[in-house]
Design a protein around this motif. Structure first.
Motif, mmCIF file in Angstrom:
data_model
loop_
_atom_site.group_PDB
_atom_site.id
_atom_site.type_symbol
_atom_site.label_atom_id
_atom_site.label_comp_id
_atom_site.label_asym_id
_atom_site.label_seq_id
_atom_site.Cartn_x
_atom_site.Cartn_y
_atom_site.Cartn_z
ATOM 1 N N PHE A 181 -11.891 -113.536 -72.088
ATOM 2 C CA PHE A 181 -12.209 -112.322 -71.218
ATOM 3 C C PHE A 181 -13.099 -111.757 -72.204
ATOM 4 O O PHE A 181 -13.030 -111.521 -73.427
ATOM 5 C CB PHE A 181 -10.940 -111.455 -71.263
ATOM 6 N N SER A 182 -14.056 -110.710 -71.579
ATOM 7 C CA SER A 182 -15.056 -110.217 -72.478
ATOM 8 C C SER A 182 -15.372 -108.796 -71.871
ATOM 9 O O SER A 182 -15.061 -108.449 -70.664
ATOM 10 C CB SER A 182 -16.412 -110.920 -72.512
ATOM 11 N N LEU A 183 -15.745 -108.102 -72.621
ATOM 12 C CA LEU A 183 -16.010 -106.610 -72.406
ATOM 13 C C LEU A 183 -17.490 -106.278 -72.728
ATOM 14 O O LEU A 183 -18.301 -106.594 -73.982
ATOM 15 C CB LEU A 183 -15.207 -105.532 -73.311
ATOM 16 N N SER A 184 -18.344 -105.821 -71.754
ATOM 17 C CA SER A 184 -19.934 -105.502 -72.182
ATOM 18 C C SER A 184 -19.875 -103.953 -71.797
ATOM 19 O O SER A 184 -19.318 -103.331 -70.901
ATOM 20 C CB SER A 184 -20.554 -106.012 -70.838
ATOM 21 N N ALA A 185 -20.721 -103.310 -72.565
ATOM 22 C CA ALA A 185 -20.951 -101.872 -72.440
ATOM 23 C C ALA A 185 -22.336 -101.400 -73.026
ATOM 24 O O ALA A 185 -22.701 -102.218 -73.794
ATOM 25 C CB ALA A 185 -19.905 -100.881 -73.017
ATOM 26 N N GLY A 186 -22.661 -100.351 -72.622
ATOM 27 C CA GLY A 186 -23.889 -99.826 -73.026
ATOM 28 C C GLY A 186 -24.461 -98.673 -72.046
ATOM 29 O O GLY A 186 -23.818 -98.496 -70.927
ATOM 30 N N PRO A 187 -25.810 -98.180 -72.297
ATOM 31 C CA PRO A 187 -26.213 -97.229 -71.349
ATOM 32 C C PRO A 187 -26.803 -97.732 -70.170
ATOM 33 O O PRO A 187 -27.193 -99.008 -70.279
ATOM 34 C CB PRO A 187 -27.451 -96.394 -72.377
ATOM 35 N N CYS A 188 -26.956 -97.134 -69.194
ATOM 36 C CA CYS A 188 -27.520 -97.374 -68.103
ATOM 37 C C CYS A 188 -29.045 -97.857 -68.332
ATOM 38 O O CYS A 188 -29.341 -99.171 -68.167
ATOM 39 C CB CYS A 188 -27.613 -96.508 -66.845
ATOM 40 N N SER A 189 -29.614 -96.857 -68.657
ATOM 41 C CA SER A 189 -30.998 -97.173 -69.299
ATOM 42 C C SER A 189 -31.080 -97.048 -70.788
ATOM 43 O O SER A 189 -30.216 -96.192 -71.400
ATOM 44 C CB SER A 189 -31.956 -95.973 -68.603
ATOM 45 N N VAL A 190 -32.024 -97.827 -71.224
ATOM 46 C CA VAL A 190 -32.529 -97.809 -72.641
ATOM 47 C C VAL A 190 -33.125 -96.548 -72.813
ATOM 48 O O VAL A 190 -34.136 -96.538 -72.055
ATOM 49 C CB VAL A 190 -33.004 -98.947 -73.157
ATOM 50 N N GLU A 191 -32.837 -95.584 -73.569
ATOM 51 C CA GLU A 191 -33.533 -94.185 -73.817
ATOM 52 C C GLU A 191 -34.319 -94.177 -74.905
ATOM 53 O O GLU A 191 -35.311 -93.670 -74.933
ATOM 54 C CB GLU A 191 -32.560 -93.251 -73.620
ATOM 55 N N SER A 192 -34.101 -94.656 -75.886
ATOM 56 C CA SER A 192 -34.680 -94.597 -77.235
ATOM 57 C C SER A 192 -34.238 -95.844 -78.171
ATOM 58 O O SER A 192 -32.895 -96.111 -77.874
ATOM 59 C CB SER A 192 -34.744 -93.470 -77.993
ATOM 60 N N ALA A 193 -34.862 -95.944 -79.370
ATOM 61 C CA ALA A 193 -34.296 -96.888 -80.258
ATOM 62 C C ALA A 193 -32.882 -96.294 -80.709
ATOM 63 O O ALA A 193 -32.092 -97.079 -80.948
ATOM 64 C CB ALA A 193 -35.370 -97.112 -81.405
ATOM 65 N N ASP A 211 -12.652 -112.034 -65.395
ATOM 66 C CA ASP A 211 -12.907 -112.453 -66.843
ATOM 67 C C ASP A 211 -13.768 -111.593 -67.580
ATOM 68 O O ASP A 211 -14.218 -111.878 -68.722
ATOM 69 C CB ASP A 211 -13.845 -113.767 -66.607
ATOM 70 N N GLY A 212 -14.071 -110.489 -67.140
ATOM 71 C CA GLY A 212 -14.703 -109.351 -67.932
ATOM 72 C C GLY A 212 -15.030 -108.228 -67.114
ATOM 73 O O GLY A 212 -14.673 -108.170 -66.050
ATOM 74 N N VAL A 213 -15.341 -106.983 -67.833
ATOM 75 C CA VAL A 213 -15.523 -105.773 -67.329
ATOM 76 C C VAL A 213 -16.826 -105.150 -67.976
ATOM 77 O O VAL A 213 -17.043 -105.472 -69.203
ATOM 78 C CB VAL A 213 -14.434 -104.663 -67.746
ATOM 79 N N VAL A 214 -17.769 -104.534 -67.232
ATOM 80 C CA VAL A 214 -19.098 -104.233 -67.810
ATOM 81 C C VAL A 214 -18.939 -102.600 -67.254
ATOM 82 O O VAL A 214 -18.820 -102.371 -66.127
ATOM 83 C CB VAL A 214 -20.412 -105.116 -67.274
ATOM 84 N N VAL A 215 -19.156 -101.768 -68.250
ATOM 85 C CA VAL A 215 -19.392 -100.617 -67.965
ATOM 86 C C VAL A 215 -20.543 -99.654 -68.660
ATOM 87 O O VAL A 215 -21.148 -100.248 -69.607
ATOM 88 C CB VAL A 215 -17.948 -99.505 -68.495
ATOM 89 N N GLU A 216 -20.877 -98.667 -67.949
ATOM 90 C CA GLU A 216 -21.878 -97.768 -68.513
ATOM 91 C C GLU A 216 -21.199 -96.676 -69.671
ATOM 92 O O GLU A 216 -20.345 -96.246 -69.102
ATOM 93 C CB GLU A 216 -22.809 -97.229 -67.727
#
Lengths: 334, 334, 334, 334
Positions: free
Chosen positions: B88-100, B287-292
């Motif tokens: 099982f894996s978890l993915s996350a991050g912002p919707c858009s890359v906004e800045s470094a 098998d995994g969840v991806v969220v913003e």
């Protein structure tokens, strides 16, 4: 309009509002909240405005069903079952009551898995007029006897207002089927009763439609209502009978105080998909799960393709209870 | 047609079938199974028939995607992540890359909650041409740097075949968005790559459409595919952006060996509904969840209304992991 | 924001607004109307406000597509065809270009029925990668030759931006297929061309989605756009491939100035249902009808089940033209 | 099973089949066709098989509704109206009966436009229990009087079986509303009557569901049935109340002999969209159109937004009749 009354002189304010509005519109009272259907703020006298802590103009048409009127969870209390407000319940039984003997056997299975409500259809809403239509009053008797034998509560569908009194003689909970979600005459009829109602969402019923259907029951004075997500009609129906809208559980919990039950049997229509959806619905916070069980699905009078066999049901019950234990922990933390 | 070969002389039988059929149709081999697109049983020679343990004529058009051709789970291995086959894996991050800077901050949050894949959009498929369209190559660089800093894998959307090579320079996983599920040119282009692809289900994509879209990728030789349920279009869209079809997780697990990920952020569109759906999807066996996620959703460049704040994400991750532990136990028993 | 300018000093006002806003947002001009994307009324100088007859703040995101910006009908002029603004057109041809000879034959049939646009697919978006994918550039050549021979205009689908230039060498109208309605890279690519585009509504594309997709093309400067209703995905798909949303014709005519074409072949998927829907769409005011024809549907390379045979097409054309004559009369009265 | 009998000794064969099967299943006879519900070919005696010209095993569950059992069109004859079999009718009236005077006025408008059936609701199925629920028996009286004054037939909705007898005293045609399409108790109740029934398609009713609902009525012996397409629920509901499924008209005409009416008022929900859809439905071959009219829509008791004003109705009627004249010509050619 919902008026939240100040603590001082609440009882008088309620009497006053009922006197002022009660003979030309609907007025509902819940603790310190008074809902007045169709009223505008300018209809209130200065004294009425002064008695108000807060006045809520933006609320659902289904005002009694709304948490704005009734913030705390409704809890349904039956002889053997508590549903809502953190209390979880399991309902199980055959799709149709087939015989006194068969339903007794199924009741024993349901009880063994932890179900406290025995379900079974005596009047069956079948797509075709030539399909089995149910054992009618005999079915009610058999189901009652089986529930009593196991110390369970009974739930069964009532399909029209002419049978409300007959069903009332036997059942503990009235079920309104998906196809009758907007049979307003039937909703009004069970609204006059003082027994809990399980209201199933129609196949194309929106969340608002479901809330308004519940409101028809509440408008008659019967606020012992449970809502049931049982799958909706979408474009994809090759591998499942309907699309299980598990998100509706969470949406309803935000909008309404009524308990929300999930019915994965009708949502999916295939045995192998019932258990994961029972578990998913529980994980989403459902207050209960209702499933169909049968010891010989291939020969069931109706809907055999979605019935769990006894051992499958026992496994499902175990999993649902394990997830519910987690969810209960999260509820307490919140 | 899928031929399951007998143990004896398998290698020769495979060579023979490839020679016989390979220059006029597609022939795929997986262990002892050979799929021959469009062939009939009568096309086989007597020797070929004799080599067959079993011949399967009834299979999905998406033959490589089918468990009939590839019974065991596909497992995707990345530097920091394993997905599928019980992993099982978890993915996350912002919707858009906004800045470094911002994506570095979000990567740290994602990592802290247990995510091993960092998501973020550099090319954004926006409904309106006048909305923010992404930082493009800069976004890819920022995301890569943030993933590397945290020891995470990177996943990002590629919107057209002209950008496949550029995206390939940075990413670990290609994401194909819902609106491009049937952009067959793009599917063929990532099918030529040898990196995993996360294929999102289109808003009105049936299960079969999704399988066939995956097959376009597999037909090019890239079988490192993950499928993603992210909500479908139905009649009810007042309280949710889409309808989360959690049942698709179970249906897909029966039909295909590819891992199935759920995206509750896009399915629901409202922060408060994301966690219960992440949990429900996990309970259904995803098998995994991806969220913003976003630290300041009100000012997010896109989709702020559905982003989890860091503390909400941590709570979600905790719950998802608790449910996944239960599901893992059930998997082992089965 | 849309500004309707006063008659006096219009040209100066336009130059002024472009200078003021043009380098940081999109500014579009149509006659005496100026659309400024994302601007607020308070962004205008006193002089700019004084130049305005009316300022419209409530308009669709797809501003150039809106009648508020462009009140009169867009008219598409081709060598042999006029579409929109009361001009009705008929398009016909095979689903796939199958051979030079076959498409010539079909072109003669199309012409005989009154079609002025010859359709045919050289690049085919097929659900399965193993289905016939089109003759590609050869198909384009054959279709061009057939159109020229009959003195017809040519329309054909372009599936990705990499083929835009190649298709441009042959075609008179680009077709964007339903599955690519939100392939924004492709929309931007045809937006840079200066040839008409027929944009098909996606299977789950809302009216707003379709308007916004058209806006992607218009944002690139190409405003020669036709919209096409070709059936949407709904819960009922046993007897028809899709649900023909004839109401969209009327809704679109209210909202947008772009011509609206109906495609009853893809909407219904069965030959016997094509003619009544062609007639119904025309009666609803469509600016054109596009249908698939084949002399031997049972052996068509694709979609034979929905192709009209030559005599069926001639009958359809006769009926469509009879209804269009009525509708034209009503248009003139209005 | 449907048996088509040979010409010789038909009457005896029918008697024989009724005797053999009639006491344990449903047997229906139409001219030389006998339908036996649930029977297999092997259930027939050698003599019965010999009497058969043809035996049809593949037929819809809704056997009496099917053209396989009843090939020619059903024609409904009322005092002032003929519907079906090439006879077209127009129905109009207010959504709700509001007063004796108002409905008289609307009846005069309806008549002037060529309507022969006067519609109006005395019992209203409203989404909210707090909305106007109809004038009940007074409404029936007012509607009857207005219809009689104009020499029109009357149609009105019956919402539950308890009111069937009361409504029967006044009306010429029972209407079953969309929300009651699968209120099987109500369908059975009107199935016992011997007056025509207009059965509206439910918002998520498939074609098969609608056919089976009609079959419930027919199973009771009442085969004077009209079906009504009134819009279905789909994902797109921003600009229209429902999606008008005009294709259903053609599909139903292939499958069933019952007349098909279209209701563009409920399908669209907005006045300006009613006329083009009335015209489109007529062009598709509908046997009738039913619309709502009101002289002061802004103050209508219900559904004012979709009511045609008298002059709009006159224009709609003119257009519908012009298109129907064309369609009638095509029917005769066929």
């Amino acid at each position: 309009m919902i008026i939240i009354l100040k603590a001082a002189n609440q009882a008088e304010a309620i009497v006053d509002l009922q006197k002022h509005f009660g003979d030309h519109t609907d007025v509902f009272v819940h603790n310190n909240r008074v809902a007045i259907v169709g009223a505008k703020e300018s209809d209130l006298t200065a004294a009425e405005q002064a008695a108000a802590e807060e006045i809520i103009m933006q609320h659902p048409a289904a005002v009694q069903s709304s948490r704005l009127f009734h913030p705390e969870d409704t809890v349904i209390n039956l002889a053997h079952t508590i549903i809502g407000g953190g209390h979880f319940s399991l309902s199980a039984g055959p799709c149709s009551v087939e015989s006194a003997e068969h339903v007794r056997k199924m009741a024993a299975v349901a009880k063994a898995g932890g179900a406290t409500l025995l379900r079974g259809g005596a009047f069956k809403p079948r797509t075709s007029p030539y399909s089995f239509q149910g054992l009618e009053e005999d079915g009610l008797k058999f189901l009652r006897a089986a529930a009593d034998e196991q110390g369970m509560d009974m739930i069964t569908e009532v399909m029209d207002e002419m049978h409300v009194d007959m069903v009332n003689e036997y059942t503990d909970v009235f079920q309104i089927g998906a196809r009758n979600m907007q049979n307003f005459s039937l909703l009004k009829a069970v609204g006059k009763m003082r027994k809990p109602v399980l209201l199933k969402r129609g196949m194309s019923g929106t969340i608002d439609d479901l809330m308004n259907a519940a409101e028809y029951i509440a408008a008659g004075g019967n606020t012992q209502i449970m809502l049931c997500e049982r799958g909706i009609r979408t474009f994809d129906n090759k591998y499942t009978r309907n699309t299980f809208d598990v998100g509706a559980v969470s949406v309803l919990h935000e909008l309404t105080h009524f308990p929300v039950i999930v019915d994965p049997s009708h949502a999916m229509g295939h045995t192998d998909l019932v258990t994961p959806m029972a578990v998913a619905g529980t994980a989403a916070g459902a207050d209960g799960v209702v499933v169909e069980i049968h010891d010989d699905p291939a020969h069931a009078f109706s809907d055999g393709a979605q019935a769990l066999k006894p051992d499958q049901f026992m496994e499902m019950a175990k999993r649902v209870q394990a997830v519910e234990a987690l969810v209960a922990g999260w509820r307490e933390e919140a």
